[in-house]
Scaffold this motif. Sequence first.
Motif, PDB file in Angstrom:
ATOM      1  N   ILE A 236       0.865  -1.189   0.000  1.00  0.00           N
ATOM      2  CA  ILE A 236       0.000   0.000   0.000  1.00  0.00           C
ATOM      3  C   ILE A 236       0.897   1.234   0.000  1.00  0.00           C
ATOM      4  O   ILE A 236       1.818   1.335   0.822  1.00  0.00           O
ATOM      5  CB  ILE A 236      -0.946   0.041   1.221  1.00  0.00           C
TER       6      ILE A 236
ATOM      7  N   ALA B 218      -3.142  -3.188   5.606  1.00  0.00           N
ATOM      8  CA  ALA B 218      -1.876  -3.829   5.215  1.00  0.00           C
ATOM      9  C   ALA B 218      -1.491  -4.888   6.246  1.00  0.00           C
ATOM     10  O   ALA B 218      -1.048  -5.989   5.898  1.00  0.00           O
ATOM     11  CB  ALA B 218      -0.777  -2.780   5.091  1.00  0.00           C
TER      12      ALA B 218
ATOM     13  N   THR C  72       3.333  -0.888   4.279  1.00  0.00           N
ATOM     14  CA  THR C  72       2.757   0.403   3.868  1.00  0.00           C
ATOM     15  C   THR C  72       3.881   1.419   3.700  1.00  0.00           C
ATOM     16  O   THR C  72       4.751   1.523   4.572  1.00  0.00           O
ATOM     17  CB  THR C  72       1.777   0.939   4.944  1.00  0.00           C
TER      18      THR C  72
END
Length: 817
Positions: free
Chosen positions: A400, A429, A436
């Motif tokens: 992400i 995540a 992330t």
Amino acid sequence: MLHFIDVILPIPVENLFTYEITEAEAGFIKPGMRVAVPFGKSKVYTAIVKRLHQNPPQIYEAKQIHQILDEYPIVTDTQLKLWDWMANYYLCTVGDVMRAALPNAFILESETLISKNNNKVIQDSDLKDDEFLIYEALHHQSSLRIQDIVDIVDKKQVFPIIKRLLEKEAIVVEEEVFEKYKPKLVKYVKLQAQHTTQDGLQALLEELSRAPKQRDVVMSLFQLSAKTKKAIKVSELTEASGASSSIIKSLIDKAILEEYFIQTDRVEFNGKDSEDSKALNPEQEEALFQIKKTFETHQVTLLHGVTSSGKTEVYVKLIEDALKSEKQVLYLLPEIALTTQLVNRLQSYFGEQVTVFHSKYSAHERVEVWNNVLTNSPKAKVILGARSSIFLPFRSLGLIIVDEEHEQSFKQFDPAPRYHARDTAIVLAHLHGTKTLLGSATPSLESYFNVKQGKYGLVEITKRYNNVLMPDIELVDIKDKQKRKLMKGHFSDRLIEAMTETLEEGHQIILFQNRRGFSPIVECNTCGHSPQCPNCDVSLTFHSYRNQLRCHYCGHHTAMLLKCQACGDPGLDTKGFGTEQIEEEVKHLFPNYKVGRMDLDTTRGKYGYEKIITAFEQQEMDILVGTQMLTKGLDFRNVALVGIMNADNLLNFPDFRAHERSYQLLSQVSGRAGRTEKQGKVLIQTYNPYHNILQQVSTNNYEAMYKEQMDERYNFKYPPVYRLIRVTLKHKDFNRVNNASIWLGTALRQVFGDYVLGPVDPPVSRIRNQFHKNIMIKIPQKQSLGGTKKAIVKINNSFMNVKDFRSVRLIMNVDAY
């Protein structure tokens, strides 16, 4: 053995509801499927199955479900876990989260249907005139909807008539569930089989010799089929043959052409084949290496790279790695405006693997993106979207990226769930067991604080791409300029001089004013009265292009006044200025150059942003005036000058985050200047050039801003040191909301002591005829967040049990922004 399911309903109720299902249904239903269920007296809702079990409810008798709406789950187990976390963390119900998460077309609506009761014989003489009309219509139609009955009797109030017919047992009422999503079908045509042979075609052309237009259509179809070897759309045939659709219809009616439909996606990629991503410079290479290294020890890494340092190219390399591992990537952006530019960049690398998802998409387009993500389609490997895209049903999330992570537009204000997309993305995540990456040139204090605490990793890029110099920032003292009469409207002589120079060199200019409209206040010169919104406690803003006074809170508008409503004097003057007024002044100062404006008023349509950004990129405009939409990471190569019309209205805002936001906004808008070889110029007009924040922006000193702001946050116990929950009370009766807020404040103080602030009036204390009161609860670091929320919920329940307060609306905003 009896079988039951617990379902989530798309309404704000605390508990899940249990329904009975048959053994056959129990073998088919899985968690995450939709079912239509009866609820209340006559409503039918679309519900999501949470779990199957064999325990009947103790308090009520379980009803049967109406029907199963899916063949397979449309919501994944991971999503259900995320929904539970959001409901618990943001103090709302799972039903609130479900309504926000699912595309509207998935939540089916029920409609009341009236049909004749065949078990009862009714004499016409027993019915009144309007009852007879409905009963007569039911002889010809099996069922009628409410709207049909309204049309038949020509009355808006039809429920009393339906009630009388029900009492006479002449009709029965039922609910029918309607599917909102309709697949997009594209019409294609082909020659009927008998005409496809050489002899058949020859005979057909001879037959059509007297109808030259129809013959041309057949010839065009034949040529297109030979050329493309693909199915031919009706639209392509009309364009190629120059014939009208009525000619094609007559050929279909004559059984010469055959029409058929193929289901297609509404969201399609129409670009070229993908190209290789760019080679990284040494700074970017180092950043990429460091990110991968910090991911070994941290779940979250913050990439702090100055504006125009090439963060996007680093993201592209990380996306490539995730795609090689057959994973999906979520790329979160704060504004729809940004997706326009990024889509083109990412599609040039990843082709049709890129899918876009945001609120300007239609209901049907959202369903298609949802289904593509759910089935892990090759079309949905990289999802580029605004905050709502965290709700998509990812199957194998590999990364992400949260770009411009400091942006406040990641926080949802209304309705519930009032979530922060950056924080929710980190949890998402974690649920998928992935990483992330947060990216920003001006990180939020919260994220930087987490870096300092060792929770997040940190990677920095301190140089701009191609070693372009950071823009030269100059502060212009407009108080001094006004004294010396060196202002033309809202432009200082220094800004006009810099603009003239830039335009003569063939470069573009951005002018930033964080207020739309022409003027925020209209005032009478004689008595000082200014028109107020009748529904809110704010003055009306003048919009000159419509010659209207508008309220930016409730949308109320009225024609511009010709004279003062209080004293009747025609001398009305405007105070303050917005983007419209700046646009008008620029046109007077530089009549030979093209001026554009980008604010909420000019970007309302689906492609509103795209049109303005593309026009500016292609240099169809020389000067672009805009609000904070312009600050969000847009990449304009030819902009050499950025003018900030007035920095003071950002700084003097009643909010503890005002200085942090001002630094971020001014730095970001400054970063739009000089993104190629030439050093950019930024002019900031202000009445107070010695303000600390402005000095820090002019020297690009993020660390000094962070240190100064954190000292204040420690002293006054604000985030990120303490957490905040803001409780807002709303009601149209001032006394009731006042008494309710005092009661609630006292109850909260008994538990949390001095950590409760208020109740106080917010800066705008009445919106849409509802009076507002705010109470702030501060939560120290060592205090249990879960325990605090339980105590708040308990007090909230006691509050709702007070008869006078039941009609007062309570809004809980966790991590209030």
